[in-house]
Each structure stands twice: as structure tokens, then as C-alpha cells.
Design a protein around this motif. Structure first.
Motif, PDB file in Angstrom:
ATOM      1  N   ASP A 134       0.876  -1.176   0.000  1.00  0.00           N
ATOM      2  CA  ASP A 134       0.000   0.000   0.000  1.00  0.00           C
ATOM      3  C   ASP A 134       0.911   1.223   0.000  1.00  0.00           C
ATOM      4  O   ASP A 134       1.525   1.567   1.010  1.00  0.00           O
ATOM      5  CB  ASP A 134      -0.907   0.013   1.236  1.00  0.00           C
ATOM      6  N   GLY A 138      -3.899   5.431   4.375  1.00  0.00           N
ATOM      7  CA  GLY A 138      -4.358   6.594   5.144  1.00  0.00           C
ATOM      8  C   GLY A 138      -4.289   7.858   4.312  1.00  0.00           C
ATOM      9  O   GLY A 138      -3.684   8.863   4.709  1.00  0.00           O
ATOM     10  N   SER A 236      -9.657   4.111  13.692  1.00  0.00           N
ATOM     11  CA  SER A 236      -9.603   4.969  12.498  1.00  0.00           C
ATOM     12  C   SER A 236     -10.194   6.337  12.776  1.00  0.00           C
ATOM     13  O   SER A 236     -11.085   6.473  13.608  1.00  0.00           O
ATOM     14  CB  SER A 236     -10.429   4.362  11.366  1.00  0.00           C
ATOM     15  N   GLY A 240     -16.370   5.847   8.411  1.00  0.00           N
ATOM     16  CA  GLY A 240     -16.774   4.923   7.352  1.00  0.00           C
ATOM     17  C   GLY A 240     -15.884   3.688   7.251  1.00  0.00           C
ATOM     18  O   GLY A 240     -16.181   2.759   6.511  1.00  0.00           O
ATOM     19  N   HIS A 241     -14.762   3.664   7.979  1.00  0.00           N
ATOM     20  CA  HIS A 241     -13.833   2.535   7.911  1.00  0.00           C
ATOM     21  C   HIS A 241     -13.986   1.555   9.068  1.00  0.00           C
ATOM     22  O   HIS A 241     -13.551   0.415   8.968  1.00  0.00           O
ATOM     23  CB  HIS A 241     -12.378   3.037   7.863  1.00  0.00           C
ATOM     24  N   ASP A 264      -5.177   7.813  11.251  1.00  0.00           N
ATOM     25  CA  ASP A 264      -5.310   7.099   9.988  1.00  0.00           C
ATOM     26  C   ASP A 264      -4.177   6.094   9.819  1.00  0.00           C
ATOM     27  O   ASP A 264      -3.095   6.263  10.382  1.00  0.00           O
ATOM     28  CB  ASP A 264      -5.249   8.110   8.820  1.00  0.00           C
ATOM     29  N   LYS A 268      -1.446   2.862  13.358  1.00  0.00           N
ATOM     30  CA  LYS A 268      -2.074   2.301  14.581  1.00  0.00           C
ATOM     31  C   LYS A 268      -1.377   1.010  15.002  1.00  0.00           C
ATOM     32  O   LYS A 268      -1.106   0.791  16.175  1.00  0.00           O
ATOM     33  CB  LYS A 268      -3.572   2.029  14.327  1.00  0.00           C
ATOM     34  N   TYR A 280      -5.948  -1.940  19.386  1.00  0.00           N
ATOM     35  CA  TYR A 280      -6.471  -1.389  18.125  1.00  0.00           C
ATOM     36  C   TYR A 280      -7.713  -2.184  17.749  1.00  0.00           C
ATOM     37  O   TYR A 280      -7.658  -3.403  17.618  1.00  0.00           O
ATOM     38  CB  TYR A 280      -5.378  -1.475  17.053  1.00  0.00           C
ATOM     39  N   ARG A 282     -11.011  -2.527  15.050  1.00  0.00           N
ATOM     40  CA  ARG A 282     -11.549  -2.153  13.731  1.00  0.00           C
ATOM     41  C   ARG A 282     -12.785  -3.012  13.487  1.00  0.00           C
ATOM     42  O   ARG A 282     -12.721  -4.095  12.919  1.00  0.00           O
ATOM     43  CB  ARG A 282     -10.479  -2.420  12.669  1.00  0.00           C
ATOM     44  N   TYR A 289     -18.131  -5.474   3.217  1.00  0.00           N
ATOM     45  CA  TYR A 289     -16.786  -4.971   2.917  1.00  0.00           C
ATOM     46  C   TYR A 289     -15.737  -6.033   3.237  1.00  0.00           C
ATOM     47  O   TYR A 289     -15.759  -6.633   4.305  1.00  0.00           O
ATOM     48  CB  TYR A 289     -16.490  -3.692   3.701  1.00  0.00           C
ATOM     49  N   GLU A 291     -11.782  -6.454   3.895  1.00  0.00           N
ATOM     50  CA  GLU A 291     -10.542  -5.725   4.149  1.00  0.00           C
ATOM     51  C   GLU A 291      -9.503  -6.130   3.101  1.00  0.00           C
ATOM     52  O   GLU A 291      -9.470  -7.282   2.658  1.00  0.00           O
ATOM     53  CB  GLU A 291     -10.002  -6.045   5.546  1.00  0.00           C
ATOM     54  N   LYS A 292      -8.638  -5.176   2.726  1.00  0.00           N
ATOM     55  CA  LYS A 292      -7.626  -5.448   1.703  1.00  0.00           C
ATOM     56  C   LYS A 292      -6.337  -5.947   2.377  1.00  0.00           C
ATOM     57  O   LYS A 292      -5.956  -5.438   3.436  1.00  0.00           O
ATOM     58  CB  LYS A 292      -7.307  -4.160   0.927  1.00  0.00           C
TER      59      LYS A 292
HETATM   60  P1  AMP Z   1      -7.706   3.690   8.188  1.00  0.00           P
HETATM   61  O1  AMP Z   1      -6.723   4.737   7.869  1.00  0.00           O
HETATM   62  O2  AMP Z   1      -7.297   2.786   9.298  1.00  0.00           O
HETATM   63  O3  AMP Z   1      -9.084   4.246   8.376  1.00  0.00           O
HETATM   64  O4  AMP Z   1      -7.759   2.707   6.952  1.00  0.00           O
HETATM   65  C1  AMP Z   1      -7.569   3.134   5.653  1.00  0.00           C
HETATM   66  C2  AMP Z   1      -8.002   2.038   4.722  1.00  0.00           C
HETATM   67  O5  AMP Z   1      -9.379   1.740   4.903  1.00  0.00           O
HETATM   68  C3  AMP Z   1      -7.890   2.386   3.266  1.00  0.00           C
HETATM   69  O6  AMP Z   1      -6.641   2.005   2.776  1.00  0.00           O
HETATM   70  C4  AMP Z   1      -9.010   1.588   2.618  1.00  0.00           C
HETATM   71  O7  AMP Z   1      -8.500   0.518   1.840  1.00  0.00           O
HETATM   72  C5  AMP Z   1      -9.792   1.028   3.773  1.00  0.00           C
HETATM   73  N1  AMP Z   1     -11.252   1.098   3.667  1.00  0.00           N
HETATM   74  C6  AMP Z   1     -11.993   1.718   2.733  1.00  0.00           C
HETATM   75  N2  AMP Z   1     -13.318   1.512   2.958  1.00  0.00           N
HETATM   76  C7  AMP Z   1     -13.413   0.742   4.056  1.00  0.00           C
HETATM   77  C8  AMP Z   1     -14.511   0.172   4.794  1.00  0.00           C
HETATM   78  N3  AMP Z   1     -15.774   0.365   4.435  1.00  0.00           N
HETATM   79  N4  AMP Z   1     -14.228  -0.582   5.884  1.00  0.00           N
HETATM   80  C9  AMP Z   1     -12.948  -0.787   6.260  1.00  0.00           C
HETATM   81  N5  AMP Z   1     -11.870  -0.274   5.604  1.00  0.00           N
HETATM   82  C10 AMP Z   1     -12.095   0.473   4.517  1.00  0.00           C
END
Ligand code: AMP
Ligand code: MG
Length: 354
Positions: A134, A138, A236, A240-241, A264, A268, A280, A282, A289, A291-292
Motif C-alpha cells: 500500500d 491513510g 480509524s 466509514g472505515h 489514519d 495504529k 487497536y 476495527r 466490505y 478488508e484489503k
Molecule cells: P484507516 O486509515 O485505518 O481508516 O484505513 C484506511 C483504509 O481503509 C484504506 O486504505 C481503505 O483501503 C480502507 N477502507 C476503505 N473503505 C473501508 C470500509 N468500508 N471498511 C474498512 N476499511 C475500509
């Protein structure tokens, strides 16, 4: 030589070099007013950092695959954007000649840059050597001068073996505790910029993020949590995450008294691994969704190697062998081993009540 020492060195230097590019992009593009026909600093930084890192991987390990967040197909037709990215890529080098040689020297042509970005197209899976990348995790934090991370991990047969996180806006000092300010604008402050690393079975380290070769590393460990009510928990920034509501219910039930630290990116994971924070969470906001893998691979290993446990909300280890996403997992719960079971129990209770 210990296992994966070459991979570790290349990954650390590649992340260090790419972090330099992201900082330059921030200062020249994100901080000032972005002119109307300029590409977003995130786009420039993401593509540029991905190019530099994949070039380093391919020069050293030509047969390895890479799962990268970005792909270059649109870039080939967008000459203006391509040239803006190239302007940063061609000038970003480590100031130590040996270090720069290890990461493959400067990228020589625009075509080579596009080729490197394209090489991040692996489907992932459970066979062979695959890197998860990645280039800027963030992105919102990056734009606001808050926390972001350049993230790289090597998986072998679906298991994470090497993890590296470049966090340009975290303090170098491992002992600096997280505060509510840790996630807000930290750029240009003295003593900022840290590189976290781990190799499976060999522990986790931190060192200052530099501009030349690698600085001296120190081992890191999670902090023992003697009294969970005094724990520092992070989540986060983006609602939305992850579910701020569920996370609030969980920490309230655990008796945690400190306000959550919102930041972000995988910063973390790095922060709890070195004991600046403790937990942490999440919790998913959406049932669908996935996670990637590039959002978790490096952080998962760094926390586990620092004495932590990382599972999903059902208590399963994160499974990186299923492709580009963690399709067999739901959410993330990361905490020191000694308290992880306790935290997970409360996670399950809160989710069961929904
Ligand atoms: P963070 O900074 O911890 O909030 O995570 C950032 C990452 O959240 C980004 O790289 C996205 O790939 C991912 N992301 C996008 N949409 C979502 C979602 N709906 N739920 C969880 N992670 C997400
Ligand atoms: Mg990300």
C-alpha cells in the motif's frame, strides 16, 4: 545470515525511499494550494511510491509477484498526470550510494516507471512469494498532515514473513505515548518519522526514517497491560472505515477511561507494537466490505512479533492467503497477548447484542 535478511533490507530501503517521495509530494502539492488542473497529491504520491517500491522488488527478486493497490492503465493515456508523477519519481533517490544501488538506482525511463506500477497486478493467493503493497495507506491523513504509512509485506505461501511500515509523521521516540493529538497535523515537527519492521520469528524493531542508508534499529515490544482501565486504544479517524459506536461500547464495557486515539493508516499497528498505545479495534461498518491485504499484512506481523495477538472479531487469525482481500475475516482486534482474550470476549458480547 538470518532468514529473509536480504528481503528485509530491500523492503526497508524501498519504503524509506518511497516515504521521501510522499513527503516531497506533500510539501509541494498537498500543503500549498493545488492548482485546478493538477492531479490530486494522493494520486501522484500513490503512483510514485508504488513505482519506486516495485522497481526495488523486481531488481532484487525478479520472479516475485506484487499485490499493489494501484494500476497504470489509465496513466498510459493521461500524459499530463504521467509527467507529474515522473517529475517526482526521477528525482527521488537515497543519498547513500550503496543504499540507492540496493533499491535498483533511479528508474531510468517513463516506460520503466509505468511497467513497475503495472507489476502490482498479482491476484495474491496461497502459493509462492507475493508482496503486498500500500504505497500510501491513510490517504486522508496524508492530505491533512496527519498519520499515513507506506506499507510493504512479503508473504510466502500465504503467510506473512516480512513486514515494513514507514510512518513519516509518527515520533521517532518509541516511548512517546499516544495522545489525542497524535493523529492530527504532525508534519514538519522535530523528531518525526519512524520505520517499523518485523521478520517472522525474529521480533520487531523501529528506527528513524532517514534519507540515506538505514539508521540504527531498536527492538520494540508491546507494553504489558496491568490494568485494562488505563489502556490506550486506537481506531480509524474515518467513521466509514470502522464502527466508532461499537468500539465505544466495547471499551466502555472494558472500563477503559482514556478517550480513544484516532489516527489514519497502519500507524495504529506500529503505535501499539511499540507500546505507545495498547489496543487497536476495527469493527466492520458494513457486512459486505472485505478488508484489503495491503491494509493489514505488515501491521499484523509487526504487532505479533512485538508480543501481540491479531485476530478478527470472531477470534480467527487474519488469513492473507485468499487473494487480494481478507475474505475469510471480519474486522480486526489487536492487543497484547495477555489481554487479547478478554478484549475479544467483550467484542463478541457487544456484537451479539446488535
Ligand atoms: P484507516 O486509515 O485505518 O481508516 O484505513 C484506511 C483504509 O481503509 C484504506 O486504505 C481503505 O483501503 C480502507 N477502507 C476503505 N473503505 C473501508 C470500509 N468500508 N471498511 C474498512 N476499511 C475500509
Ligand atoms: Mg490503505
Amino acid at each position: 545470515m538470518s532468514a529473509y535478511s536480504k528481503e528485509l533490507e530491500v523492503a526497508q530501503l524501498a519504503v524509506q525511499r518511497a516515504s521521501l517521495l510522499t513527503k516531497k509530494v506533500f510539501h509541494e502539492k498537498a500543503k500549498g494550494t493545488v492548482s485546478k488542473d493538477d492531479a490530486s497529491p494522493v494520486t501522484i504520491g500513490d503512483f510514485g511510491a508504488q513505482a519506486l517500491i516495485i522497481q526495488a522488488i523486481k531488481k532484487n527478486f525478479p520472479d516475485d509477484q506484487v499485490v499493489g493497490e494501484e494500476e497504470a492503465s489509465t496513466l498510459r493515456n493521461d500524459i499530463k498526470l504521467r509527467d507529474q508523477i515522473w517529475a517526482f519519481v526521477k528525482d527521488t533517490t537515497l543519498t547513500d550510494a550503496d543504499a540507492e544501488r540496493i533499491v535498483g538506482g533511479p528508474i531510468e525511463t517513463i516506460d520503466a516507471m509505468l511497467g513497475a506500477i503495472d507489476a502490482g497486478n498479482s491476484a495474491g493467493g496461497n502459493k509462492g512469494r507475493i508482496w503486498a503493497l500500500d504505497p500510501i495507506d491513510g490517504t486522508k491523513g496524508f492530505l491533512r498532515g496527519g498519520q499515513y504509512a507506506v506499507c510493504l509485506a512479503l508473504m510466502v505461501d500465504g503467510d506473512v514473513k516480512v513486514g515494513v511500515l514507514g510512518c513519516p509523521n509518527l515520533p521517532v521516540d518509541d516511548a512517546a505515548p499516544l495522545t489525542a493529538q497524535s493523529g492530527v497535523d504532525q508534519t514538519d515537527a522535530e523528531g518525526k518519522g519512524v520505520l517499523f519492521s518485523a521478520v517472522s520469528g525474529q521480533g520487531a524493531t523501529s528506527r528513524p526514517l532517514g534519507t540515506a542508508g538505514l539508521g540504527k534499529s531498536k527492538p520494540i515490544q508491546m507494553k504489558p497491560v496491568e490494568d485494562i482501565t488505563q489502556a490506550t486504544f486506537c481506531e480509524s479517524v474515518e467513521a466509514g472505515h470502522s464502527s466508532h459506536g461499537d468500539q465505544h461500547a466495547i471499551v466502555t464495557k472494558l472500563g477503559v477511561t482514556k478517550p480513544s486515539v484516532r489516527m489514519d493508516s497502519q500507524a495504529k499497528y506500529g503505535s501499539i507494537a511499540r507500546g505507545a498505545g495498547d489496543i487497536y479495534l476495527r469493527l466492520p461498518v458494513s457486512a459486505t466490505y472485505q478488508e484489503k491485504i495491503w491494509d493489514h499484512a505488515a501491521g499484523d506481523l509487526i504487532v505479533r512479533e512485538a508480543g501481540g495477538e491479531v485476530t478478527d472479531t470472531l477470534g480467527r487469525r487474519l488469513d492473507f492467503s485468499k487473494g487480494r482481500t481478507l475474505q475469510e475475516n471480519k474486522g480486526v482486534v489487536a492487543a497484547p497477548k495477555a489481554v487479547h482474550g478478554n478484549v475479544l470476549e467483550v467484542v463478541k458480547e457487544v456484537l451479539a447484542k446488535k
